[in-house]
Write a protein that holds these residues in place. Structure first.
Motif, short mmCIF file in Angstrom:
data_model
loop_
_atom_site.label_atom_id
_atom_site.label_comp_id
_atom_site.label_asym_id
_atom_site.label_seq_id
_atom_site.Cartn_x
_atom_site.Cartn_y
_atom_site.Cartn_z
N UNK A 25 23.58 86.31 -7.90
CA UNK A 25 24.37 87.20 -8.74
C UNK A 25 25.83 87.11 -8.31
N UNK A 26 26.69 87.77 -9.07
CA UNK A 26 28.11 87.68 -8.80
C UNK A 26 28.53 88.34 -7.50
N UNK A 27 29.52 87.76 -6.86
CA UNK A 27 30.07 88.29 -5.62
C UNK A 27 31.59 88.19 -5.66
N UNK A 28 32.22 88.81 -4.69
CA UNK A 28 33.68 88.78 -4.59
C UNK A 28 34.16 87.73 -3.58
N UNK A 29 33.43 87.64 -2.49
CA UNK A 29 33.79 86.72 -1.40
C UNK A 29 32.53 86.09 -0.84
N UNK A 47 35.77 81.96 1.16
CA UNK A 47 36.46 81.70 -0.09
C UNK A 47 36.36 82.92 -0.98
N UNK A 48 37.44 83.24 -1.61
CA UNK A 48 37.48 84.37 -2.52
C UNK A 48 37.13 83.86 -3.92
N UNK A 49 36.20 84.53 -4.57
CA UNK A 49 35.66 84.03 -5.84
C UNK A 49 36.68 83.98 -6.96
N UNK A 50 37.52 85.00 -7.06
CA UNK A 50 38.37 85.12 -8.24
C UNK A 50 39.46 84.07 -8.28
N UNK A 51 39.99 83.66 -7.13
CA UNK A 51 41.12 82.73 -7.13
C UNK A 51 40.95 81.56 -6.18
N UNK A 67 34.72 75.57 -0.64
CA UNK A 67 35.04 75.63 -2.06
C UNK A 67 33.93 76.38 -2.78
N UNK A 68 34.18 76.70 -4.06
CA UNK A 68 33.15 77.38 -4.84
C UNK A 68 33.17 76.85 -6.26
N UNK A 69 31.98 76.90 -6.87
CA UNK A 69 31.81 76.55 -8.27
C UNK A 69 31.35 77.81 -8.97
N UNK A 70 32.24 78.42 -9.72
CA UNK A 70 31.91 79.71 -10.33
C UNK A 70 30.79 79.57 -11.34
N UNK A 71 30.78 78.48 -12.07
CA UNK A 71 29.74 78.29 -13.10
C UNK A 71 28.35 78.22 -12.49
N UNK A 72 28.28 77.66 -11.29
CA UNK A 72 26.99 77.51 -10.62
C UNK A 72 26.73 78.62 -9.61
N UNK A 73 27.69 79.52 -9.42
CA UNK A 73 27.55 80.58 -8.41
C UNK A 73 27.22 79.99 -7.05
N UNK A 74 27.87 78.91 -6.72
CA UNK A 74 27.56 78.17 -5.50
C UNK A 74 28.82 77.91 -4.68
N UNK A 75 28.64 78.03 -3.38
CA UNK A 75 29.72 77.77 -2.44
C UNK A 75 29.36 76.51 -1.64
N UNK A 76 30.38 75.78 -1.23
CA UNK A 76 30.16 74.56 -0.47
C UNK A 76 30.99 74.57 0.80
N UNK A 77 30.51 73.84 1.79
CA UNK A 77 31.30 73.61 3.00
C UNK A 77 31.24 72.13 3.30
#
Length: 120
Positions: A25-29, A47-51, A67-77
């Motif tokens: 689900x959606x998150x902020x950070x 990483x901050x989701x909005x920007x 980094x993050x991919x908002x469309x996939x709700x996924x973060x990467x390192x």
């Protein structure tokens, strides 16, 4: 929010690995923490989701990229130039609030750890 981390493994010093963490689900950070054997859990990056604003610990700055991919709700390192001292269990964390980046206790949600082992 459920977090699912993946991507750990064994790599030689100087090598690279990419970790992923998907959120249900959606998150902020979102952030990555790591815990080496016998040591406290420590902050690596967030990483901050909005920007997509990022913040790194000095120990990984210049070698790791979050980094993050908002469309996939996924973060990467993306971890490059890995060192044996990077060996640890890496945990992804998330918050719907505004956590203090380096303080694990300010993140509400945690994924299972993924082990990264860097051989010398």
């Amino acid at each position: 929010v459920q977090l699912q981390a993946s991507g750990g493994g064994l790599v030689q010093a100087g090598g690279s690995l990419r970790l992923s963490c998907s959120a249900s689900d959606g998150v902020n950070v979102m952030g990555w923490f790591r815990q080496a054997p016998g040591k406290e859990r420590e902050f690596a990056a967030r990483v901050r989701w909005i920007d997509a604003n990022t913040l790194y610990a000095n120990s990984v700055k210049g070698r790791f990229t979050i980094s993050r991919d908002r469309a996939k709700n996924t973060m990467y390192l993306e971890m490059n130039s890995l060192k044996p001292e990077d060996t640890a269990v890496y945990y992804c964390a998330a918050s719907r609030r505004t956590p203090i980046a380096s303080m694990a206790g300010t993140y509400e949600y945690w994924g299972q750890g993924t082990l990264v082992t860097v051989s010398s």
